[in-house]
Scaffold this motif. Structure first.
Motif, PDB file in Angstrom:
ATOM      1  N   VAL A  56       0.835  -1.199   0.000  1.00 56.49           N
ATOM      2  CA  VAL A  56       0.000   0.000   0.000  1.00 56.49           C
ATOM      3  C   VAL A  56       0.873   1.253   0.000  1.00 56.49           C
ATOM      4  CG1 VAL A  56      -1.764   1.292   1.251  1.00 56.49           C
ATOM      5  CG2 VAL A  56      -1.893  -1.203   1.139  1.00 56.49           C
ATOM      6  N   GLY A  57       1.939   1.248   0.830  1.00 51.65           N
ATOM      7  CA  GLY A  57       2.843   2.386   0.840  1.00 51.65           C
ATOM      8  C   GLY A  57       3.529   2.581  -0.498  1.00 51.65           C
ATOM      9  N   ALA A  58       3.942   1.456  -1.118  1.00 51.92           N
ATOM     10  CA  ALA A  58       4.578   1.549  -2.433  1.00 51.92           C
ATOM     11  C   ALA A  58       3.601   2.071  -3.476  1.00 51.92           C
ATOM     12  CB  ALA A  58       5.113   0.179  -2.839  1.00 51.92           C
ATOM     13  N   TRP A  59       2.334   1.704  -3.345  1.00 49.62           N
ATOM     14  CA  TRP A  59       1.341   2.199  -4.298  1.00 49.62           C
ATOM     15  C   TRP A  59       1.146   3.713  -4.138  1.00 49.62           C
ATOM     16  CZ3 TRP A  59      -3.576   4.312  -3.378  1.00 49.62           C
ATOM     17  CH2 TRP A  59      -4.332   4.551  -4.527  1.00 49.62           C
ATOM     18  N   ILE A  60       1.166   4.209  -2.867  1.00 46.87           N
ATOM     19  CA  ILE A  60       1.058   5.658  -2.639  1.00 46.87           C
ATOM     20  C   ILE A  60       2.217   6.387  -3.315  1.00 46.87           C
ATOM     21  CG2 ILE A  60       1.106   7.455  -0.871  1.00 46.87           C
ATOM     22  CD1 ILE A  60      -1.504   5.981  -0.909  1.00 46.87           C
ATOM     23  N   VAL A  61       3.430   5.838  -3.172  1.00 44.87           N
ATOM     24  CA  VAL A  61       4.602   6.461  -3.795  1.00 44.87           C
ATOM     25  C   VAL A  61       4.484   6.400  -5.311  1.00 44.87           C
ATOM     26  CG1 VAL A  61       7.098   6.315  -4.063  1.00 44.87           C
ATOM     27  CG2 VAL A  61       6.059   5.952  -1.805  1.00 44.87           C
ATOM     28  N   ALA A  79      12.042  -1.522  -1.041  1.00 44.38           N
ATOM     29  CA  ALA A  79      11.189  -0.508  -1.654  1.00 44.38           C
ATOM     30  C   ALA A  79      11.317  -0.546  -3.173  1.00 44.38           C
ATOM     31  CB  ALA A  79      11.552   0.874  -1.115  1.00 44.38           C
ATOM     32  N   GLU A  80      12.545  -0.729  -3.676  1.00 45.50           N
ATOM     33  CA  GLU A  80      12.732  -0.787  -5.126  1.00 45.50           C
ATOM     34  C   GLU A  80      11.978  -1.972  -5.736  1.00 45.50           C
ATOM     35  OE1 GLU A  80      16.880  -0.889  -5.869  1.00 45.50           O
ATOM     36  OE2 GLU A  80      17.178   1.282  -5.597  1.00 45.50           O
ATOM     37  N   ARG A  81      11.988  -3.093  -5.018  1.00 44.78           N
ATOM     38  CA  ARG A  81      11.276  -4.278  -5.529  1.00 44.78           C
ATOM     39  C   ARG A  81       9.779  -4.011  -5.631  1.00 44.78           C
ATOM     40  NH1 ARG A  81       8.703  -8.138  -2.891  1.00 44.78           N
ATOM     41  NH2 ARG A  81       9.527  -7.452  -0.883  1.00 44.78           N
ATOM     42  N   HIS A  84       9.074  -1.424  -8.379  1.00 47.47           N
ATOM     43  CA  HIS A  84       9.233  -2.004  -9.705  1.00 47.47           C
ATOM     44  C   HIS A  84       7.988  -2.812 -10.088  1.00 47.47           C
ATOM     45  CE1 HIS A  84      11.207  -3.723 -13.196  1.00 47.47           C
ATOM     46  NE2 HIS A  84      10.827  -4.935 -12.787  1.00 47.47           N
ATOM     47  N   ALA A  85       7.434  -3.522  -9.102  1.00 42.73           N
ATOM     48  CA  ALA A  85       6.230  -4.310  -9.376  1.00 42.73           C
ATOM     49  C   ALA A  85       5.033  -3.435  -9.713  1.00 42.73           C
ATOM     50  CB  ALA A  85       5.909  -5.199  -8.168  1.00 42.73           C
TER      51      ALA A  85
END
Length: 368
Positions: A56-61, A79-81, A84-85
């Motif tokens: 969810v945090g990665a989606w916000i970014v 975070a990079e993984r 990237h997804a």
């Protein structure tokens, strides 16, 4: 204490420079997404100070990067993984308020429900036609009916239902007699309580309550049994070895319900009359002998024939609806429960609708 997600920002020439801190996870996001939207243009996103990040945090970014063309600084391997997804995800996941008026929403829901009911009705009719074709095929091929399977269903549909149907209709007879006597007492006509109980029990109440009870017991059992067989692929196995599920599973159940409904309806009517007789004896001081003699004079044979005509139709309807819903199970065990509920609701609804049509029809031909 676990740090909540937060961010610091500083103004730059191309936009704000955002530096996230804490845990950028679903449980710790708080109002971070709303505050990010208020910033305006964002030039860079610094992830070097975050303790942890989830999807969810990665989606916000990712959403922030896609919206503003920002660059990422200090992202960890984890975070990079995740980024990237999600890098090609440019969709907008926003909850939009339904701005239709209450009347429009209500009409929309009514329309959707009406379409679903219509499709269900068409499916039941189609299934009934397939069952008739299977019966015709069985008769033309001179194959014997599966009497053993039918008699086995007699136990579950009929014999096991006798106690609950008898008790229920007996109590209903008492209630009808008591309520009728209360109203008729105002005019000094308590004796006509016998008319009310006798005709209502034979013509309507006994059979209708029996049909509702059979739909709840046997219709739901048919749907659950066949639905479970669908999930365990027993029906597919039967087709593989050349056995027709319609002949082996559906026809015996529908035949049992059709044969037993007149008998159960008559039994229920007698129990309702007995309940009314007990109340008339105790509450109105009408002896049982007088009660029976008046019933013989009051109840016409047309009421009895009307019950016998309706009963097999109700039995076919309950059996077909239960088997149809069971055959519609496709995915998982949860759908068995949903289809079982649908079988009961649909059967009771259709029984009541048909009973209303029968009432109008019998009245039009003089069977009042």
């Amino acid at each position: 204490m676990v740090a909540r997600a937060d961010f610091e920002h500083s103004d730059g020439t191309e936009g704000a420079n955002v530096r996230f801190t804490g845990r950028l996870t679903l449980a710790r996001l708080g109002d971070v997404p709303a505050r990010l939207e208020e910033l305006g243009p964002i030039a860079s996103v610094d992830l070097s100070a975050i303790e942890r990040i989830d999807t969810v945090g990665a989606w916000i970014v990712t959403r922030t990067i896609n919206e503003h063309g920002a660059k990422i600084i200090g992202a960890s391997p984890e975070a990079e993984r995740l980024l990237h997804a999600l890098k090609d995800d440019k969709s907008e996941y926003r909850v939009h308020r339904d701005r239709r008026s209450g009347l429009e929403r209500m009409l929309g829901e009514v329309g959707t429900a009406s379409i679903a009911v219509w499709r269900e009705l068409i499916g039941i009719i189609d299934f009934f036609g397939a069952m008739i074709l299977a019966l015709g095929t069985q008769i033309r091929a001179r194959r014997r009916l599966r009497w053993h399977a039918i008699v086995t269903r007699f136990q579950s549909v009929g014999v096991d239902a006798l106690p609950i149907i008898g008790l229920m209709t007996f109590l209903i007879g008492i209630v009808v007699a008591q309520q009728g006597a209360v109203q008729l007492r105002q005019f000094g006509l308590e004796v006509f309580t016998i008319n009310l109980v006798g005709r209502a029990s034979i013509r309507e109440l006994g059979l209708l309550m029996t049909a509702i009870m059979v739909a709840g017991r046997s219709g739901s059992a048919f749907a659950a049994q066949i639905g479970t067989m669908k999930l365990t692929e027993e029906i597919d196995a039967m087709r593989t070895i050349g056995v027709s599920p319609m002949e082996a599973i559906v026809l015996p159940r529908v035949a049992a319900a059709t044969i037993l409904m007149p008998l159960l309806g008559f039994y229920a009517s007698l129990c309702a009359i007995a309940g009314g007789g007990v109340f008339c004896w105790i509450g109105l001081d009408i002896p049982p002998v007088t009660y029976v003699q008046m019933l013989r004079d009051i109840i016409p044979m047309t009421d009895f024939w009307a019950m016998l005509i309706k009963a097999p139709v109700f039995g076919i309807l309950i059996g077909v609806t239960g088997c149809y819903e069971g055959m519609q199970v496709r995915q998982n065990a949860e759908e068995v429960g949903k289809r079982t509920t649908s079988a009961v609701v649909a059967a009771i609804f259709l029984v009541i609708v048909l009973d209303a049509f029968f009432a109008v029809f019998f009245s039009s031909i003089g069977w009042n």
